[in-house]
Every structure is written in structure tokens, then in C-alpha cells.
Scaffold this motif. Structure first.
Motif, short mmCIF file in Angstrom:
data_model
loop_
_atom_site.label_atom_id
_atom_site.label_comp_id
_atom_site.label_asym_id
_atom_site.label_seq_id
_atom_site.Cartn_x
_atom_site.Cartn_y
_atom_site.Cartn_z
N GLU A 1 0.83 -1.21 0.00
CA GLU A 1 0.00 0.00 0.00
C GLU A 1 0.87 1.26 0.00
O GLU A 1 0.56 2.24 -0.68
CB GLU A 1 -0.94 0.00 1.21
CG GLU A 1 -2.01 1.09 1.16
CD GLU A 1 -2.81 1.07 -0.13
OE1 GLU A 1 -3.10 2.17 -0.64
OE2 GLU A 1 -3.13 -0.02 -0.64
N GLN A 2 1.96 1.24 0.76
CA GLN A 2 2.87 2.39 0.78
C GLN A 2 3.45 2.64 -0.60
O GLN A 2 3.53 3.79 -1.05
CB GLN A 2 4.01 2.13 1.78
CG GLN A 2 3.59 2.20 3.24
CD GLN A 2 4.73 1.79 4.17
OE1 GLN A 2 5.87 1.67 3.75
NE2 GLN A 2 4.40 1.56 5.43
N GLN A 3 3.83 1.57 -1.30
CA GLN A 3 4.43 1.76 -2.61
C GLN A 3 3.38 2.04 -3.68
O GLN A 3 3.67 2.68 -4.69
CB GLN A 3 5.29 0.55 -2.96
CG GLN A 3 6.42 0.32 -1.94
CD GLN A 3 7.64 -0.32 -2.53
OE1 GLN A 3 7.56 -1.12 -3.45
NE2 GLN A 3 8.81 0.02 -1.99
N ALA A 4 2.16 1.60 -3.43
CA ALA A 4 1.07 1.92 -4.37
C ALA A 4 0.78 3.41 -4.37
O ALA A 4 0.43 3.99 -5.41
CB ALA A 4 -0.18 1.12 -4.01
N VAL A 5 0.92 4.04 -3.21
CA VAL A 5 0.70 5.50 -3.12
C VAL A 5 1.66 6.23 -4.04
O VAL A 5 1.29 7.22 -4.70
CB VAL A 5 0.89 5.97 -1.66
CG1 VAL A 5 0.92 7.49 -1.59
CG2 VAL A 5 -0.23 5.42 -0.79
N ILE A 6 2.90 5.75 -4.13
CA ILE A 6 3.89 6.37 -5.01
C ILE A 6 3.43 6.29 -6.46
O ILE A 6 3.46 7.28 -7.20
CB ILE A 6 5.26 5.67 -4.85
CG1 ILE A 6 5.78 5.86 -3.43
CG2 ILE A 6 6.26 6.19 -5.87
CD1 ILE A 6 7.01 5.02 -3.11
N GLY A 7 2.96 5.11 -6.87
CA GLY A 7 2.50 4.93 -8.24
C GLY A 7 1.30 5.79 -8.55
O GLY A 7 1.22 6.40 -9.63
N ARG A 8 0.35 5.86 -7.62
CA ARG A 8 -0.86 6.67 -7.87
C ARG A 8 -0.54 8.16 -7.94
O ARG A 8 -1.18 8.90 -8.67
CB ARG A 8 -1.88 6.39 -6.77
CG ARG A 8 -2.45 4.96 -6.84
CD ARG A 8 -3.40 4.64 -5.72
NE ARG A 8 -3.78 3.23 -5.74
CZ ARG A 8 -3.71 2.41 -4.70
NH1 ARG A 8 -3.27 2.87 -3.53
NH2 ARG A 8 -4.06 1.15 -4.82
N SER A 9 0.46 8.60 -7.16
CA SER A 9 0.85 10.02 -7.21
C SER A 9 1.42 10.39 -8.56
O SER A 9 1.44 11.57 -8.93
CB SER A 9 1.88 10.32 -6.11
OG SER A 9 3.14 9.74 -6.42
#
Length: 751
Positions: free
Chosen positions: A676-684
Motif C-alpha cells: 500500500e505504501q508503494q502503491a501510493v507512489i504509483g498513484r501520485s
């Protein structure tokens, strides 16, 4: 009999020696070094004290000059003070030159930090604030000058010129002080910070024009419309040329220097040369030198080829040396003792009150008309109230022209110091009441992420090519990245210095030229770069192809993109000997693409555009995995593909029920949080991101099985380089995925 020719030569030599410029005297050099040491010590020391009591260091740096001036140091140790800071014009000029370097470098750094797009977007508000911040204090300042007692006038017959000087002094703002305060408070990237800078520069530009007009009036004794017209025209013409033709010129110069020389030192040197040249030009035009330096800083900051590390280096030098000297030397001119005379003290407080109220009121009204909130208006009034050294410049000019007497000079300098000391705490207090809007919060968060982002730091890309299928697919990926993140791309054809036999040399050269052009054309057409990006081609040779590639890569590139050619692969290499060696010696990040297209297509055949709908990124939570996620997300945002981030929980070979029950669930929770932490990077970065947790005894097998079952079009891996018996080794899992994948694979490494 004397030789007449010898006598004439000796006479000529003696005449020349009379006009030789003497070097700086021993005592003058000693004093300036002593002055710099003392100013820097006290300024930085008091700056750190201010920082510890939660005030910006610039407050301490300004007060340092007052402490070292006649007000304290001169009062306690008059003989020592007069010896270190003598009232000598030449000695004062030496310190002034260093102070002006501080002003110019501070404004260059401010320009580099200035977001021109944001200022343009907020341009109307900035202009209204500036107009309000000039008109109101100018009117109140003129009225103050008209009614002050004659004892404050150097010449009672020049009341009009005196009033205009006071009005100009009340209208000016100190952009260097404002910029330093915003930097100290970490507000320069806030909307309010950028609008304050924009308003301050507009304010000062108009103020400098007013100053040149009033100075001309003081010199001639009459109102000169020619001077007014020349000053206004010069400012408008300079800014118009700078932000049109000048933008292209600065960018091309930075590109040329980066290509031919490269490195932090070269970027810093060319920035200073351009800035000082522009400062000299604006000074020659009758404007202030600071305007030219600030504008070049903005233009350099907008160029993708300016080395950001060079800007950071200049910021450190400025903050640690030049700026403290500038602020402290400004305070040296203040003699608080002369203000203790009752009449001078009373009227000094009146001048200070009029200056603060006029500037604050004007900036507040302009802010409210421009659509800012009540507290934003108070913050703007607080920030614009800082007068700093620019007002001291006005006072110095007025004193030298005989418009101001020593009493009035001390009052104006006192106003400059007091308003600069008042501004930071007022600005901090008022901004604490300002709530950050959703749009600004998103922008700041994106900037924060971008400052730590791998993909956002990539601006220059080197693509060594011979036109194969792998590099063509890599070019497609670079083209997708460029749609989201404009790039400077160099297609590079490397050759060895080894020459063929003389009889075959001509034929070999013709074949090489044809092959080079075909390689460049194939890759360029696959890339389809957007207009914002730049493409160039180069052919270079070295003692080996690897040496040629590494030599070019060392010229400031951020990423080398390579194709893994299956046809030339050696059993001792992961990709092939050339690619492996480039990865080992690369001074920057690399991306190697293995297309897994059939060998029948050959090295020179064009490949079709590969459709991308699903991109897989395995992650273990490392920085390398994050880099891969960023690259995948940018590609996905450009193509409309979705990104799936997968983490594999590695189970032992023999799964016990007890292990499964007690250990798997906590591991699953950890993996879920990680994903989830790394998904936030992708979504940003604008991508549609999914997450998935797999488990198994062989992570690479689970990843390959998952990729094939779900029909992924591309796998992107992040890895570090490991050296095993001289060959590149990314680990058994990466090797397995590279060799057994059914779809293309890209491996991202960082040095």
C-alpha cells in the motif's frame, strides 16, 4: 655625450611607471580579512542564536552589523572599532564589493527557486499587491517628507526632491531580505511565498525606476521626463527580451556547456558568468544590478540542462558566507546613538510608523482586492514591510547627492533594520493562521515526492544503439516516459578506435555510416518523443565501444538505456559482454530491456509498437523496487495501462501447519502495508495501481506463473548490481525472470 634615444626611453618608462596601478596595500588587505572574519563570526553566531529561539537567522545577521557598528562595539571600544572599521572610502568600498556579491548570489539562488508558472498564474494578485504596496506608502511618504522640519533637510530649498526621496524610501521592499526570510522559514515554495517574491520583485523594479528618476531629478534640479521615459523603457525592454529570446539563449548556452564540458563546476561557472553579465547590463541601463541577476536565476532554473547540484552548491556558499556578510555590513551603517537626541528620536519613530503603516496597508489592500484571505493579506503586509539593504542603498544615494543629512540618513537606515527585524516573526505568526488549500497541499506533496523521486530526477537519457529489437522496445518505453516527464535524449553510436586495414577502410567507413543512420532512424521512430523533449545524435569512438559509451555517460546523464542483444550473448555474460561491462562501469542509473521477441526479426528489422495494458512490478520494499514502481507508473500513465505491484511471501520448503498459522498472517500484514505504501507512489504519478500478495517456496517461479496466467505485457524489476566472477549478477530471482519470462522485461539499476 648622452644617447638621446636612451634618454627618451627612460623618460617614457618613468611616465608609464607614474600611471601604474598599485596593488592592494598590505594594511588594506589585512583589514578587509579581519573585517570579513569578524562579520562572519558574529553574523553566523547571532544567526544560530536566533534559530534556537525560533527566529530566522537573517534577524541575527542584520543585528550583527548593529552590534559591530558604532552603536555597541564603537561605543565600548572606540579605538579598536575605528582601527578595524575605519572611516575610509577605499576600505569601505572593498567591503561593499563583497556585500554586493552577496546580494547578487542571494538573488540568483532566489531566482533558481522561483516557480515562473506559479507566478504567472498568480500574476494578477502579485501586481495588485505590488501596486498597493507602492502607491500607498509613496503617497504617505511624500506627505511625511513635505511636513518634516527643515532640520532634517540637507537643503531646505529642495523640499520637493527630499519628499520624493522619502516617498521612494518608504515604497521600496528588500527582496534579498524577503527571500532569505522565506528560505529560513521554509516558505519559498508555498503559494504565499511565491506571490510575495513576485510582488516584491515587481515592487522593487518599480522602486528602482522611481529611484533612478528621483536621482536624476536631484542631480539636475528639475523634473526630467526624458529620464523617466528611459528608465521605464529600459526595464520593460529588458524583461521582454529576457523572457523571450533570453530564455532560449540561456538554455542553449547551458546545453552547450553541459555537452562539451559537463559537471557541477562548469554549470556553476556559466551561471555566475551569465548572472553577473546580466547584472552589469541592468546596472548600465540605469536599473539595479540585482534585477539582472534575479532574472538569469529564473531562466537557469527553468532549463532542464542546468545542474541542480550546482544550484545547491551556490546556495550553500551564499547562506554560509556571502549573505551573512551582506546583511551584517548593512547593519554597520547604523548609529543608534545619533537617534537618541529627543527631536530625532520622536521624528524617527514617526517615520518608522508611517513606513510600516503605509506599506502594510497598501499590501493588505492589494492582497484583498487580489482575492487573498484576511490572514494572507496580513502575511503579505508583514513580508513586504521588510526594507533591508535596498532602503540603505536609497539612503546612501540620497546622502551622496546632498538630499539627506546625516540625521535623516540614520533614521532611514534605522527603518530598514527595524522593519527587516520585525518582518520574520510577524510573517511566521500570520502564516500560522493561514490554512493551506487543497490545491496547494497537493502541489506541495507532489513537490515533496518529486524531490525524492527517482523518475523526476531523470532529465538526460543516453541510448547507445545499433538498432536491434531490444533497443527499439526500450526506445518505446523512453518515449512513454517522455510524455509524462520531458527528456533530453541522446542516441549514441559507439565505435572502437581500432582501424581496419587500409584497403578496406573506405568500404568499412561507408558501411558504418549507413549502419549508424539506420540505427538512429529505427530508434528515433520508435520513440516518438513529444515536442517538449529534445533529441540529438552522436557518434564517438574510444579504445573500445564500452569506453566510448562510459566517456559520454560521464557528461552528466541521469540514465543509460540499453538493449540486451540475444544474438551476441556470451555464456559468461548476463546480457552480452558490452552491456554487462557498461552496467558495471556506469556513472548513473541504467535500464536494460530484454524484449523476448523472436530472433528471426534480426538486429536491423523494425518491431511493431508493443501494446501495454498490464505492467507487473515485483517488490521487496527496497529503494530499487521503488525506482521500478516509479518507472512503471509513468509508463502506465502515458499508455493507460494498469500497474500491479506484487510481493511474494517466501515460505520454507516444508510447510508446517504450526508455521502457517502463527507466522503467515503477520507476514501477510507486513506485505500488505508495504504494498500500500508503494502503491501510493504509483498513484501520485498518475497510474492505476493494484496490489497482490503471492506465497510460495520459489518467488521467481510464482512471479513468472502469475505473469503468464494474468497476461502481463511487461515486467519491470528494480535491482542492485552484484559482481560475481567478473560478470553482472542481479541475483538468482532476477536472472530467472530475465531468462524465463514470456513477456518483455526491463531491469532498473541505480549506482
Amino acid at each position: 655625450m648622452e644617447n638621446p634615444s636612451l634618454i627618451s626611453v627612460l623618460f617614457a618608462t618613468s611616465k608609464v611607471s607614474e600611471h601604474l596601478i598599485k596593488p592592494l596595500g598590505h594594511h588594506q588587505l589585512l583589514l578587509v580579512l579581519l573585517e570579513l572574519s569578524l562579520l562572519l563570526l558574529v553574523a553566523r553566531g547571532m544567526g544560530e542564536i536566533m534559530r534556537r529561539i525560533n527566529l530566522p537567522p537573517v534577524v541575527g545577521e542584520l543585528l550583527a552589523g548593529v552590534v559591530l557598528g558604532p552603536s555597541l562595539f564603537g561605543l565600548l571600544f572606540p579605538n579598536l572599532h575605528d582601527h578595524i572599521f575605519p572611516e575610509n572610502q577605499q576600505q569601505s568600498d572593498l567591503l561593499s564589493v563583497i556585500s554586493w556579491l552577496g546580494v547578487l548570489c542571494l538573488l540568483i539562488v532566489t531566482g533558481l527557486e522561483t516557480d515562473l508558472k506559479l507566478i504567472i498564474r498568480k500574476g494578477k494578485t502579485a501586481l495588485l499587491i505590488s501596486l498597493g504596496g507602492i502607491i500607498v506608502p509613496f503617497v504617505t511618504g511624500f506627505g511625511l517628507g513635505w511636513f518634516l522640519p527643515e532640520t532634517f533637510l540637507a537643503d531646505p530649498n529642495k523640499r520637493l526632491v527630499f519628499s520624493l526621496f522619502i516617498a521612494t524610501a518608504m515604497s521600496i521592499s528588500a527582496v534579498p531580505v524577503i527571500a532569505k526570510v522565506l528560505m529560513d522559514l521554509n516558505l519559498i515554495r508555498r503559494d504565499i511565498g511565491q506571490v510575495t517574491l513576485a510582488a516584491g520583485m515587481t515592487d522593487d523594479t518599480i522602486g528602482w525606476i522611481l529611484l533612478s528618476v528621483v536621482s536624476g531629478l536631484a542631480s539636475s534640479g528639475k523634473f526630467d521626463f526624458g529620464t523617466v521615459f528611459r528608465s521605464v523603457s529600459a526595464a520593460i525592454l529588458f524583461l521582454a527580451i529576457a523572457f523571450t529570446i533570453g530564455r532560449t539563449i540561456v538554455d542553449q548556452i547551458l546545453r552547450w556547456v553541459d555537452d562539451k564540458v559537463g559537471g557541477v563546476t562548469a554549470s556553476l561557472s556559466v551561471l555566475l558568468v551569465l548572472s553577473f553579465s546580466a547584472a552589469a547590463l541592468t546596472q548600465h541601463l540605469g536599473l539595479e544590478a540585482a534585477l539582472g541577476a534575479f532574472v538569469v536565476g529564473i531562466l537557469a532554473g527553468q532549463s532542464r540542462r542546468f545542474n541542480s547540484e550546482a544550484g545547491h552548491t551556490l546556495e550553500i556558499i551564499t547562506a554560509g558566507f556571502l549573505a551573512p556578510i551582506f546583511f551584517a555590513s548593512a547593519g554597520l551603517k547604523v548609529n543608534l546613538l545619533s537617534l537618541l537626541v529627543p527631536q530625532t528620536l520622536i521624528f524617527g519613530l514617526i517615520v518608522l510608523t508611517v513606513a510600516c503603516v503605509g506599506k502594510f496597508t497598501g499590501a493588505y489592500i492589494g492582497s484583498r482586492v487580489g482575492g487573498l484571505s484576511h490572514w494572507e493579506g496580513i502575511a503579505m503586509g508583514s513580508g513586504m514591510n521588510a526594507r533591508g539593504a535596498m532602503e540603505i542603498v536609497v539612503a546612501t544615494i540620497g546622502l551622496s547627492l546632498g538630499v539627506l543629512n546625516p540625521q535623516m540618513y540614520s533614521i532611514i537606515v534605522m527603518v530598514a533594520i527595524v522593519t527587516s527585524v520585525m518582518s520574520p516573526p510577524l510573517l511566521r505568526w500570520s502564516l500560522s493562521k493561514v490554512t493551506i488549500g487543497e490545491e496547494e497541499a497537493q502541489r506541495l506533496e507532489l513537490e515533496k515526492l518529486a524531490s525524492r523521486s527517482f523518475i523526476k530526477q531523470i532529465q538526460r537519457v543516453l541510448i547507445p544503439t545499433r538498432g536491434g529489437a531490444n533497443i527499439q522496445l526500450a526506445a518505446q518505453l523512453v518515449g512513454y516516459i517522455a510524455q509524462q516527464n520531458p527528456l533530453d535524449v541522446t542516441l549514441f553510436y559507439a565505435e572502437s578506435d581500432k582501424q581496419p586495414p587500409s584497403k578496406a577502410r573506405q568500404t568499412a567507413t561507408a558501411v558504418k555510416d549507413t549502419a549508424t543512420q539506420e540505427a538512429f532512424t529505427a530508434v528515433a521512430e520508435e520513440m516518438q518523443l513529444p515536442d517538449e523533449s529534445n533529441l540529438q545524435t552522436k557518434t564517438e569512438s574510444g579504445h573500445s565501444k564500452v569506453a566510448a559509451i562510459i566517456n559520454e555517460a560521464s557528461k552528466g546523464y541521469d540514465l543509460i538505456v540499453l538493449g540486451a542483444s540475444e544474438q551476441t550473448r556470451s555464456k559468461d555474460a548476463l546480457f552480452n559482454l558490452l552491456v554487462d561491462q557498461v552496467i558495471q562501469e556506469a556513472p548513473c542509473a541504467t535500464m536494460v530491456v530484454k524484449s523476448h521477441l523472436t530472433e528471426a526479426q534480426g538486429e536491423s528489422c523494425r518491431i511493431p509498437q508493443q501494446p501495454l495494458k498490464n505492467i507487473l512490478v515485483p517488490t521487496v520494499g527496497t529503494e530499487y523496487s521503488k525506482n521500478a514502481i516509479e518507472v512503471a507508473s509513468v509508463i502506465a500513465a502515458a499508455t493507460g495501462a494498469s500497474v500491479t505491484i506484487v510481493n511474494v511471501i517466501n515460505l520454507p520448503q516444508i510447510e508446517y501447519i504450526l508455521y502457517e498459522r502463527r507466522s503467515f498472517n503477520p507476514m501477510k500484514d507486513i506485505a500488505s502495508d508495504l504494498l500500500e505504501q508503494q502503491a501510493v507512489i504509483g498513484r501520485s504519478l498518475g497510474a492505476e495501481v493494484k496490489t497482490c500478495i503471492l506465497k510460495g517456496t520459489s518467488p521467481e517461479t510464482e512471479i513468472l506463473k502469475f505473469a503468464e496466467n494474468e497476461g502481463f505485457d511487461l515486467i519491470i524489476l528494480g535491482s542492485n548490481i552484484r559482481m560475481v566472477t567478473g560478470r553482472v549478477f542481479f541475483g538468482h530471482r532476477v536472472d530467472a525472470i530475465l531468462n524465463r519470462s514470456h513477456c518483455p522485461v526491463a531491469v532498473i539499476t541505480a549506482p
